[in-house]
Design an enzyme around this catalytic site. Structure first.
Site, PDB file in Angstrom:
ATOM      1  N   GLY A 256       0.791  -1.364  -0.068  1.00 19.73           N
ATOM      2  CA  GLY A 256      -0.061   0.040   0.009  1.00 19.73           C
ATOM      3  C   GLY A 256       0.841   1.302  -0.088  1.00 19.73           C
ATOM      4  O   GLY A 256       0.183   2.466  -0.244  1.00 19.73           O
ATOM      5  N   PRO A 299       4.371  -4.954  -1.185  1.00 17.33           N
ATOM      6  CA  PRO A 299       3.818  -4.025  -2.138  1.00 17.33           C
ATOM      7  C   PRO A 299       3.557  -4.312  -3.268  1.00 17.33           C
ATOM      8  O   PRO A 299       4.103  -5.080  -4.225  1.00 17.33           O
ATOM      9  CB  PRO A 299       5.455  -3.028  -2.105  1.00 17.33           C
ATOM     10  N   GLY A 300       2.856  -3.618  -4.153  1.00 19.14           N
ATOM     11  CA  GLY A 300       2.374  -3.938  -5.558  1.00 19.14           C
ATOM     12  C   GLY A 300       2.589  -2.669  -6.341  1.00 19.14           C
ATOM     13  O   GLY A 300       3.671  -2.677  -7.049  1.00 19.14           O
ATOM     14  N   ARG A 301       2.015  -1.568  -6.274  1.00 22.28           N
ATOM     15  CA  ARG A 301       1.906  -0.492  -6.871  1.00 22.28           C
ATOM     16  C   ARG A 301       3.421   0.168  -6.852  1.00 22.28           C
ATOM     17  O   ARG A 301       3.833   0.433  -7.976  1.00 22.28           O
ATOM     18  CB  ARG A 301       1.019   0.504  -6.334  1.00 22.28           C
ATOM     19  N   ARG A 338      -9.137   3.651 -14.553  1.00 15.58           N
ATOM     20  CA  ARG A 338      -8.631   3.985 -12.875  1.00 15.58           C
ATOM     21  C   ARG A 338      -9.443   5.307 -12.723  1.00 15.58           C
ATOM     22  O   ARG A 338      -9.849   5.710 -11.744  1.00 15.58           O
ATOM     23  CB  ARG A 338      -7.366   4.017 -12.524  1.00 15.58           C
ATOM     24  N   CYS A 369     -17.547   4.005 -26.381  1.00 13.56           N
ATOM     25  CA  CYS A 369     -19.131   4.518 -26.276  1.00 13.56           C
ATOM     26  C   CYS A 369     -19.673   4.380 -24.758  1.00 13.56           C
ATOM     27  O   CYS A 369     -20.390   3.605 -24.385  1.00 13.56           O
ATOM     28  CB  CYS A 369     -19.960   3.521 -27.334  1.00 13.56           C
ATOM     29  N   GLU A 370     -18.917   5.391 -24.096  1.00  9.73           N
ATOM     30  CA  GLU A 370     -19.289   5.505 -22.655  1.00  9.73           C
ATOM     31  C   GLU A 370     -19.083   6.900 -22.240  1.00  9.73           C
ATOM     32  O   GLU A 370     -17.440   7.110 -22.634  1.00  9.73           O
ATOM     33  CB  GLU A 370     -18.726   4.313 -22.147  1.00  9.73           C
TER      34      GLU A 370
END
Ligand code: PLP
Length: 440
Positions: A256, A299-301, A338, A369-370
């Site tokens: 994190g 940790p990842g991010r 995100r 298309c959003e």
């Protein structure tokens, strides 16, 4: 807050050449766009390795030589990344059969993996045991029964840790009585469920409880969160030793740690943060009179985020007088959901820039298309931006490729690695044939 200043560019591996072209990992970006097409995910291999080394050095110095770093591979999962993580000596977290299988095919030693998830199916459990996953991080009591049964079938004793909810709110940086106890993950100390599951876990023949795990949140910049978390967790370790006679050998305090997406965010000093936590944990175990368990971080991010960058080509530029300007790119929420999911901030820069051109505030949007398909609002863009220009979205190494989708049947971009001035493909661009490949 422990931060270092870097005013010019938000990441160390970015710069602008004298002719105004953005360079990443010392490579100018336009030749890469030409060679591989856009949208394009780029990874700076040296940066991934650097981040791994910073963590490993820090945990060894902070917690002792046996301390471990488990890369949370949900941040970015593909074979080449598992190979790099293996070479750097980190373990991994996996959360699904897909991640286990990818790591397995990459030759990753799965005894160095933790298997997470708040809902592991019997098939997941069987698959993970068959592939030799070292440790299960058990979320709840039902899972204990399921893993015990399947471990018995395989004739093994499966190592497990228990996911504990320490009741820390990462946004107020404080231990609170009720906050975060309502998480969908783990068993709360506050409600007595953490003790109950520990006591239960010790009763199974085919399970070997080695310790506890927690993870309180993401994009955290303040070391106080980890100090508060580790204090609560060590208190729990101490209680379980005194009340149940259980000696905790492994304690994982989660991942994190925050990364810098925009100029106004700090750059977290990982090493200083880890050392501070290590120092406080050593004091706390001395005070409690218990041994320091083997510590792991996951940790990842912060391992991969600043090693990634996404390149796009501008298409339609639409000015609605008196309202706003839309700059559309050839990707969008399919390669980066995100902003649509949580309004995440990003820095988006023109690949070629001449600072003398005035700026206008634009919404950079995708091609889906959003109407929620937005990459970022209020991006300062040169007023001469036009179809065919290249844009770079920075800090896209985490939760981009791994969160990408085929919405609107748009093929996913390739992943290209940059190393020593060369580039190579780690994941190929999806083709239209891939898109229809499973249709019958
Ligand atoms: C997501 C997650 C991590 C990694 O979080 P980052 O913010 O990417 O560092 C670690 N552990 C668990 C259990 C997670 O769910």
């Amino acid at each position: 807050m422990i931060v270092t200043e870097n005013k010019e560019m938000i990441c160390e591996n970015l710069k602008r050449s004298s002719d105004g072209e953005l360079c990443f990992a010392d490579m100018p970006l336009s030749p890469l766009a030409e060679k591989y097409g856009t949208p394009l995910y780029l990874y700076d291999e040296a940066r991934v390795r650097h981040n791994c080394r910073v963590y490993l050095d820090a945990v060894r110095e902070g917690f002792g030589e046996d301390a471990r770093v488990m890369y949370a591979s949900k941040a970015a999962s593909f074979k080449q990344l598992y190979r790099i993580i293996k070479e750097e000596g980190l373990g991994v977290d996996v959360v699904s059969c897909g991640e286990i299988y990818t790591a397995h095919l990459a030759g990753f030693p799965l005894q160095n993996a933790y298997f997470h998830s708040n809902n592991k199916t019997d098939d997941d459990i069987d698959f993970a045991i068959s592939h030799g996953v070292g440790c299960f991080v058990v979320d709840n009591a039902e899972e204990l029964f399921a893993i015990d049964k399947i471990a018995a079938k395989h004739g093994i004793r499966q190592k497990i840790m228990l996911r504990i909810t320490p009741g820390i709110d990462p946004h107020t940086y404080a231990a609170v009585a009720t906050g975060k106890v309502d998480s969908k993950f783990g068993s709360a100390i506050e409600t007595g469920q953490a003790k109950a599951i520990t006591s239960l876990a010790l009763t199974f023949d085919n399970l070997e409880l080695t310790g506890f795990h927690c993870h309180v949140g993401s994009q955290i910049f303040d070391a106080e969160v980890y100090l508060a978390t580790s204090k609560v967790m060590l208190g729990f370790v101490n209680d379980m030793e005194r009340e149940l006679g259980f000696i905790c050998r492994d304690l994982d305090i989660g991942g994190g740690l925050g990364v810098r997406y925009i100029e106004s965010q700090p750059t977290l000093d990982i090493k200083a943060t880890v050392l501070k936590v290590g120092e406080e944990m050593k004091k706390e175990v001395a005070r409690l009179g218990i041994a320091l368990p083997r510590i792991s971080l996951e940790p990842g991010r912060s391992i991969v985020a600043d090693a990634g960058l996404t390149l796009y080509t501008v298409g339609t530029v639409k000015r609605i007088p008196g309202y706003k300007t839309y700059v559309s790119v050839d990707g969008g929420m399919t390669d980066n959901p995100r902003f649509a999911l949580y309004g995440s901030p990003y820095t988006i820069l023109p690949v070629f820039d001449d600072e003398s051109i005035p700026r206008e505030s634009c919404s950079v949007v995708g091609r889906c298309c959003e109407s929620g398909d937005i990459l970022q609002e209020n991006v300062p863009m040169p007023t001469d931006i036009e179809r065919g220009d290249l844009l770079a979205c920075l800090t896209t190494g985490a939760y981009h490729y791994s969160m990408a989708s085929n919405y609107n049947r748009i093929p996913r971009p390739p992943v290209v690695m940059l190393k020593d001035g060369e580039s190579y493909v780690a994941v190929k661009r999806e083709s239209l044939e891939d898109i229809v490949g499973l249709d019958v």
